[in-house]
Design a protein around this motif. Structure first.
Motif, PDB file in Angstrom:
ATOM      1  N   GLY A  31      35.739  40.330  35.297  1.00 60.68           N
ATOM      2  CA  GLY A  31      36.698  39.847  34.312  1.00 60.68           C
ATOM      3  C   GLY A  31      37.849  39.151  35.019  1.00 60.68           C
ATOM      4  O   GLY A  31      37.638  38.270  35.848  1.00 60.68           O
ATOM      5  N   GLU A  32      39.055  39.580  34.737  1.00 59.77           N
ATOM      6  CA  GLU A  32      40.223  38.984  35.384  1.00 59.77           C
ATOM      7  C   GLU A  32      40.595  39.672  36.680  1.00 59.77           C
ATOM      8  O   GLU A  32      41.492  39.222  37.394  1.00 59.77           O
ATOM      9  CB  GLU A  32      41.426  39.029  34.418  1.00 59.77           C
ATOM     10  N   LYS A  33      39.902  40.757  37.008  1.00 57.19           N
ATOM     11  CA  LYS A  33      40.222  41.494  38.239  1.00 57.19           C
ATOM     12  C   LYS A  33      39.455  40.905  39.415  1.00 57.19           C
ATOM     13  O   LYS A  33      38.211  40.953  39.462  1.00 57.19           O
ATOM     14  CB  LYS A  33      39.896  42.975  38.092  1.00 57.19           C
ATOM     15  N   LEU A  34      40.178  40.358  40.391  1.00 54.38           N
ATOM     16  CA  LEU A  34      39.580  39.817  41.604  1.00 54.38           C
ATOM     17  C   LEU A  34      39.396  40.956  42.606  1.00 54.38           C
ATOM     18  O   LEU A  34      40.370  41.525  43.100  1.00 54.38           O
ATOM     19  CB  LEU A  34      40.478  38.725  42.188  1.00 54.38           C
ATOM     20  N   VAL A  35      38.151  41.295  42.896  1.00 54.73           N
ATOM     21  CA  VAL A  35      37.857  42.443  43.757  1.00 54.73           C
ATOM     22  C   VAL A  35      37.712  42.028  45.213  1.00 54.73           C
ATOM     23  O   VAL A  35      38.244  42.692  46.107  1.00 54.73           O
ATOM     24  CB  VAL A  35      36.574  43.161  43.270  1.00 54.73           C
ATOM     25  N   LEU A  36      36.994  40.937  45.451  1.00 53.72           N
ATOM     26  CA  LEU A  36      36.827  40.418  46.808  1.00 53.72           C
ATOM     27  C   LEU A  36      37.278  38.964  46.815  1.00 53.72           C
ATOM     28  O   LEU A  36      36.731  38.135  46.089  1.00 53.72           O
ATOM     29  CB  LEU A  36      35.369  40.529  47.262  1.00 53.72           C
ATOM     30  N   ASP A  37      38.273  38.680  47.641  1.00 55.19           N
ATOM     31  CA  ASP A  37      38.953  37.388  47.588  1.00 55.19           C
ATOM     32  C   ASP A  37      38.633  36.535  48.823  1.00 55.19           C
ATOM     33  O   ASP A  37      39.471  36.293  49.679  1.00 55.19           O
ATOM     34  CB  ASP A  37      40.467  37.608  47.481  1.00 55.19           C
TER      35      ASP A  37
END
Length: 333
Positions: A31-37
């Motif tokens: 969703g809107e949560k960036l886990v690995l950038d």
């Protein structure tokens, strides 16, 4: 390059080493949560790589992506020389995965679990029984082989889970927090097993929340925080990132102690213990400089000890907004 050939990376000494796992620009969002950038990883074959990070940092997500359980949003990913997106079946054939929650079936015996795994790897019955017997012996589970797994301790279940993973003789193993919840003896037993695997040339990708575990096992460690690799290196390299390291000089001669204390500027005195603490990163260059200085002023310390921050200090500093210089990722290819 053929997909079955693992890429090589050039080490600092000029030698080529096989890269077992590589990731360039790995990204994953829910969703809107960036886990690995956009993380980069380059892991040599036959080594232990530890990924550290607080809960929710993305460690398990990275393992799931590299082991083909979920898809990445972006990134060039290769495991065992195979493209994770283009050839996931080849990746699965090359790896083993053991999570923090055991995948064994508690309703059947340890031996039956092993034989079931042998069937899944399409081994004939004779070969399956041979492999199962060898692994049960290797993991000290022979006496419990005929007992239901529901009667096993936590440490025994973890050993059985890892033994099942090895039925297919994988050269790369992902261990996702493999010792969580185990007692100290069981943890040390698991460490010995991991060291044995690496001595056989197996590559281990380890995620853990136990800093001593990474310190004991890993050739290289990366710290993941807020979706980014904030530092990577050997345990000793990471410890030098955190201020607080010092060299302690202890004297038995009060006159020598006083002479050294008078000559040194940045020093913390302990007059009762006759010791001086000098800020230092513990590097060989700094130690040589201190010893040369002692010789130049004609003072001899009775004891010299190096004190550096431990991985706990590094972890808290890097994951809690501490004032630690950001270490950019290096392209090890």
């Amino acid at each position: 390059m053929p997909s079955s050939v693992m890429p090589t990376s050039r080490q600092g000494d000029g030698h080529l080493s096989t890269t077992a796992i590589s990731a360039v620009g790995l990204r994953k969002s829910y969703g809107e949560k960036l886990v690995l950038d956009g993380i980069d990883l380059h892991i040599p074959a036959g080594s232990v790589f530890a990924l550290l990070g607080p809960n929710g940092a993305g460690k398990t997500t990275a393992v799931k992506i590299l082991s083909t359980l979920i898809a990445a949003d972006a990134g060039e990913l290769h495991v065992g020389g195979h493209d994770v997106a283009a050839d996931p079946q080849a990746v699965r054939a090359a790896i083993g995965v053991t999570g923090q929650f055991s995948a064994v079936d508690g309703l059947i015996t340890g031996e039956e679990n092993m034989l079931l795994m042998a069937d899944l790897h399409h081994l004939c019955k004779r070969e399956g029984r041979r492999v199962a017997a060898e692994l049960l012996e290797r993991f000290d589970l022979v006496d419990a082989a005929k007992k239901p797994v529901s009667t096993y301790s936590g440490g025994m279940k973890r050993r059985l889970d890892l033994a099942m993973t090895l039925v297919g003789s994988p050269r790369i193993i992902f261990l996702d927090e493999p010792t969580t919840g185990l007692d100290p003896r069981s943890r040390h037993n698991m460490w010995a097993i991991i060291r044995g695997l690496v001595s056989d040339g197996v590559t281990v990708f380890l995620t853990t929340q136990y800093l001593d575990e990474a310190d004991e096992l890993a050739d290289r460690i990366a710290v993941l925080n807020d979706g980014k690799i904030v530092a990577e290196g050997t345990a000793e390299e990471l410890k030098r990132l955190v201020p607080g390291g010092h060299v302690r000089l202890r004297f038995t001669d009060p006159t020598a102690y006083q002479s050294a204390a008078d000559a040194l500027r940045e020093v913390t005195r302990d007059d009762q213990a006759l010791s001086l603490s000098i800020p230092s990163d513990g590097s060989q260059r700094e130690l040589r400089s201190i010893l040369d200085w002692l010789d130049s002023v004609g003072v001899e310390a009775d004891e010299l000890t190096v004190h550096t921050p431990d991985l706990d200090d590094v972890f808290f500093a890097l994951t809690s907004g501490g004032n630690v210089p950001h270490q950019p990722q290096k392209d090890a290819r």
